[in-house]
Design an enzyme around this catalytic site. Structure first.
Site, PDB file in Angstrom:
ATOM      1  CG  HIS A   3      -1.958  -1.091   0.997  1.00 36.60           C
ATOM      2  ND1 HIS A   3      -2.975  -0.988   0.091  1.00 36.60           N
ATOM      3  CD2 HIS A   3      -2.004  -2.322   1.499  1.00 36.60           C
ATOM      4  CE1 HIS A   3      -3.624  -2.112   0.071  1.00 36.60           C
ATOM      5  NE2 HIS A   3      -3.055  -2.950   0.918  1.00 36.60           N
ATOM      6  CD  GLU A  51      -7.206  -9.247  -8.030  1.00 29.49           C
ATOM      7  OE1 GLU A  51      -6.323  -8.448  -7.716  1.00 29.49           O
ATOM      8  OE2 GLU A  51      -8.283  -9.358  -7.412  1.00 29.49           O
ATOM      9  CG  ASP A  71      -3.846  -9.544  -5.243  1.00 30.60           C
ATOM     10  OD1 ASP A  71      -3.084  -9.804  -4.299  1.00 30.60           O
ATOM     11  OD2 ASP A  71      -4.781  -8.729  -5.153  1.00 30.60           O
ATOM     12  CB  CYS A  93      -6.262  -2.098 -13.015  1.00 29.55           C
ATOM     13  SG  CYS A  93      -6.877  -3.533 -12.132  1.00 29.55           S
TER      14      CYS A  93
END
Ligand code: PEP
Ligand code: MG
Length: 588
Positions: free
Chosen positions: A189, A435, A459, A506
């Site tokens: 993050h 993912e 992921d 993305c």
């Protein structure tokens, strides 16, 4: 000098601002005599506010999920009301004249020491609950960083053990010079926040939090992962010059925001933005994105004091639609769990959170919340903001065909309810996030039941390589420019082309120049990335010929090791765009 993983390009020079779980304001660590009592009152008030919040959460859980749920909030309340806890804090505030956040920080450290010592599972769970309750409480006592701090010290370098989702919410849109964390890899993050805002960042710098204190001068080189603590004047001057060059180049690139994105041989590409909220949607417009390719709605939930209702969600989606470039938005349903936990669903700790009860799995287990979110999106699409807009719904972490069928049934149910309630709504295209490797291998059958695909490469790479995206110890494995990842991507893009289903990517690799070039060569035409990266990729696109990109990726697919793929692509992309070297990030 220290080394970590460069995860967001550029360089920064600034004072350190250390973020711990509880933020203790550095300029305020000891209370004057007449401050002690008011501080104690402030603490008591914060307890009342937190308990109020916990009760609201519990009520919501009970009415929407079931009468036996929400127990975790009751546990948190009992911890905050526990006389032993209160007296511990009292001892710190009243006995030692420490501000409430510092008192809570001390209590958390005691809990951490106890957790380390004990093997008793019950006690460990109790300590984990106590930890979560204290963190919630501390949110009512001190904001992380204020505009006043920034005005006093200039943009600072945030230094943290780990940047948690709630830190990201708390930092909001404040000006930050750089980010340094001890844990985390390229898709953590901290890294995503940094790239989203164009902030230079380095993760995986072991022990940095202990080495640095507030106010220390720091240099962050996000290109190669270098950190310099207390630079000498020559180093500082050299890096300040680089910092200016970086900002100038970014400014120049941003000028091409109104130009279409086209390869050198005239193929149109679509550069979309990944956003976390309305402000980012505005940034996406300012940066010249064609739309929003990924709205991570979990940030709406993380930023909310309890749980956003259907009305609140609908209002937020309407605002995001209105603020997004060309009113194009792909809204992703809640993707919580893994590293993004929020307590409202009573999340238990798991041994393997990334492989556990996360994302769509969690939504299925709480169909009321899930349905509410679906309804809110359909209503926003049917609202005045949604008129003429291109709204899509995206579902994360899809593993099986059964999941898609279940989702379609849920969406039908939501639409039927809205119809019966005579509420305005509009059905929207439904897409899956690719993912999980299992979905990549069965993509042909999945494609028959969805309208579009978005590859979540962050992921996908971690699951394909069995290497945690947040663990710097395995970041040498968690690399997108590797033979297995390229092969899977080639397969999936080809399957979508054959099935004539739109596909986009993305994950963070969409904004990495070498990966971008390879993906263009694989035939991808739609990308979604941090708004700050859109101008750079637009510039790069204009220098790439599709035919050449195809040849580049064909050659890369022949290479047998990640190192060779990376080196080869670096060399080819440097030839295409030598001046974008400033935006390079060294390989792990
Ligand atoms: C991804 O996994 O690539 C993705 C875009 O989603 P997130 O980073 O939010 O998991
Ligand atoms: Mg993901």
């Amino acid at each position: 000098m220290r080394k970590g993983i460069g995860v967001s390009p550029g360089v920064a020079v600034g004072q350190a601002y250390c973020v711990d779980e509880v933020f203790v304001h550095p300029e305020h660590t000891h209370l004057a005599e007449d401050e002690v009592l008011p501080e104690w009152r402030r603490f008591e008030q914060a307890i009342e506010q937190t308990v109020g919040e916990l009760r609201a959460l519990q009520k919501k859980m009970r009415s929407q999920v079931g009468p036996d749920r929400g127990g975790v909030f009751q546990t948190h309340e009992s911890i905050l009301r526990d006389p032993a806890f209160i007296s511990r804090v009292r001892d710190q505030i009243v006995g030692r004249s420490r501000p409430a956040p510092a008192a809570l920080d001390a209590v958390l450290k005691e809990y951490a020491a106890l957790t380390e010592k004990t093997k008793d599972a019950f006690l460990r769970q109790r300590l984990a609950d106590a930890h979560d309750a204290v963190i919630r409480l501390s949110g009512h006592l001190s904001p992380l960083l204020t505009t006043g701090d920034v005005a006093r010290h200039g943009p600072m370098v945030v230094v943290a053990q780990e940047l948690l989702p709630w830190h990201i919410v708390a930092l909001g849109s404040l000006e930050i010079a750089g980010i340094v964390t001890q844990t985390g890899g390229e898709t953590s993050h901290a890294a995503i926040l940094a790239r989203r805002r164009g902030i230079p960042a380095v993760t995986g710098v072991r022990g940095i939090r202990k080495q640095v204190t507030n106010g220390d001068m720091l240099i962050v080189d996000g290109r190669n992962g270098t950190i310099i603590v207390h630079p000498d004047s020559e180093q500082e001057a050299a890096y300040r010059k680089l910092q200016r060059e970086f900002v100038d180049l970014r400014g120049r690139l941003a000028e091409n925001r109104d130009r279409p994105t086209r390869t050198a041989d005239g193929i149109d590409l679509e550069l979309m933005a990944n956003i976390n909220g309305v402000e980012d949607a505005q940034a996406a417009t300012a940066m010249g994105a064609a739309g929003v390719g990924l709205y991570r709605t979990e940030y709406l939930f993380l930023a909310h004091p309890s749980v956003p209702s259907e009305e609140e969600q609908c209002e937020n989606y309407r605002q995001v639609i209105a603020a997004s470039p060309n009113k194009r938005v792909t809204i992703r349903t809640l993707d919580l769990g893994g590293d993004k936990t929020i307590p409202f669903l009573g999340h238990d700790r798991e041994a393997n959170p990334f492989m556990g009860w996360r994302s769509i799995r969690l939504s299925f287990e709480h169909p009321e919340f899930f349905l509410e979110q679906i309804r809110a999106v359909l209503r926003a699409a049917g609202s005045s903001e949604g008129a003429g807009a291109d709204v899509k719904l995206l579902f994360p972490m899809i593993t099986t065909l059964e999941e898609i069928r279940k989702i379609r049934a849920m969406v039908r149910k939501g639409a039927n309810q809205l119809k019966a309630e005579k509420k305005a709504y509009r059905t929207v295209p439904l897409g899956l996030m690719l993912e999980v490797p299992a979905a990549a291998f069965t993509i042909d059958s999945l494609l028959r039941e969805v309208d579009f695909v978005s590859i979540g490469s962050n992921d996908l790479v971690q699951y394909l390589m069995a290497a945690d995206r947040d663990n710097p110890k395995v970041s040498h494995l968690c690399r997108p420019l590797s033979p297995p990842v390229l092969r899977v991507l080639a397969r999936v893009i080809e399957a979508c082309r054959r099935a004539r289903k739109p596909i986009s990517l993305c994950g963070e690799m969409a904004g990495e120049p070498r990966a971008f070039t390879a993906l263009v060569g694989l035939g991808l035409r739609s990308f979604s990335m941090s708004p700050a990266l859109v101008p750079t990729m637009k510039d790069l696109a204009a220098r790439v010929q599709y035919a050449e990109a195809k040849e580049i990726v064909r050659a890369a697919l022949e290479l047998k090791t990640t190192d060779r793929v990376q080196r080869y692509l670096t060399e080819r992309v440097r030839r295409l765009a030598p001046d974008l070297k400033l935006f390079e990030v060294a390989d792990a």
